[in-house]
Design a protein around this motif. Structure first.
Motif, PDB file in Angstrom:
ATOM      1  N   ARG A 124      40.462  15.204  -4.475  1.00  0.00           N
ATOM      2  CA  ARG A 124      40.636  14.291  -5.612  1.00  0.00           C
ATOM      3  C   ARG A 124      39.878  14.784  -6.831  1.00  0.00           C
ATOM      4  NH1 ARG A 124      44.971  12.017  -5.664  1.00  0.00           N
ATOM      5  NH2 ARG A 124      44.124  10.998  -7.469  1.00  0.00           N
ATOM      6  N   ARG A 125      38.647  15.306  -6.636  1.00  0.00           N
ATOM      7  CA  ARG A 125      37.878  15.820  -7.776  1.00  0.00           C
ATOM      8  C   ARG A 125      38.607  16.964  -8.445  1.00  0.00           C
ATOM      9  NH1 ARG A 125      33.524  14.811  -4.420  1.00  0.00           N
ATOM     10  NH2 ARG A 125      33.449  16.951  -3.689  1.00  0.00           N
ATOM     11  N   ARG A 126      39.205  17.839  -7.661  1.00  0.00           N
ATOM     12  CA  ARG A 126      39.942  18.967  -8.244  1.00  0.00           C
ATOM     13  C   ARG A 126      41.193  18.500  -8.969  1.00  0.00           C
ATOM     14  NH1 ARG A 126      39.563  24.129  -4.160  1.00  0.00           N
ATOM     15  NH2 ARG A 126      37.302  24.204  -4.143  1.00  0.00           N
TER      16      ARG A 126
ATOM     17  N   ASP B 220      37.676  13.754  -0.877  1.00  0.00           N
ATOM     18  CA  ASP B 220      36.922  13.646  -2.128  1.00  0.00           C
ATOM     19  C   ASP B 220      36.996  14.942  -2.927  1.00  0.00           C
ATOM     20  OD1 ASP B 220      36.221  11.036  -1.568  1.00  0.00           O
ATOM     21  OD2 ASP B 220      34.196  11.536  -0.901  1.00  0.00           O
TER      22      ASP B 220
ATOM     23  N   THR C 269      35.283   8.733  -4.924  1.00  0.00           N
ATOM     24  CA  THR C 269      34.420   8.922  -3.767  1.00  0.00           C
ATOM     25  C   THR C 269      34.706   7.836  -2.762  1.00  0.00           C
ATOM     26  OG1 THR C 269      32.640   7.647  -4.768  1.00  0.00           O
ATOM     27  CG2 THR C 269      32.587  10.024  -5.087  1.00  0.00           C
TER      28      THR C 269
ATOM     29  N   VAL D 160      33.205  11.873 -11.608  1.00  0.00           N
ATOM     30  CA  VAL D 160      33.945  13.038 -11.146  1.00  0.00           C
ATOM     31  C   VAL D 160      34.793  12.593  -9.964  1.00  0.00           C
ATOM     32  CG1 VAL D 160      33.797  15.360 -10.221  1.00  0.00           C
ATOM     33  CG2 VAL D 160      32.111  14.574 -11.883  1.00  0.00           C
ATOM     34  N   GLY D 161      36.091  12.495 -10.153  1.00  0.00           N
ATOM     35  CA  GLY D 161      37.014  12.140  -9.077  1.00  0.00           C
ATOM     36  C   GLY D 161      36.707  10.796  -8.452  1.00  0.00           C
TER      37      GLY D 161
END
Length: 74
Positions: free
Chosen positions: A45-47, A42, A69, A66-67
């Protein structure tokens, strides 16, 4: 060769924060390795994905995610 690369995580039960984490993991019955892998994925992926607008309405409001989850492993 299995292709597995183990990574260890040590917790110190004299450190209040780390003890709280250990207690929570035990109380929740969390499978540690899959849970940590989900957290890492997670974060990755957010980055990579950053913020995404997924819904706009006529009033000007937006919904931002955000990204990606994943569900928690129990």
């Amino acid at each position: 060769m299995s292709g597995k690369k183990p990574k260890s995580v040590s917790f110190n039960d004299k450190n209040e924060r780390e003890k709280e984490i250990m207690d929570w993991i035990e109380e929740e019955g969390i499978s540690f390795a899959p849970f940590v892998k989900d957290l890492l994925y997670d974060a990755m992926r957010r980055r990579k994905d950053g913020l995404r607008i997924i819904q706009k309405n006529n009033g000007g409001g937006i919904k931002i995610v955000v990204g990606n989850t994943t569900p928690l492993h129990r």
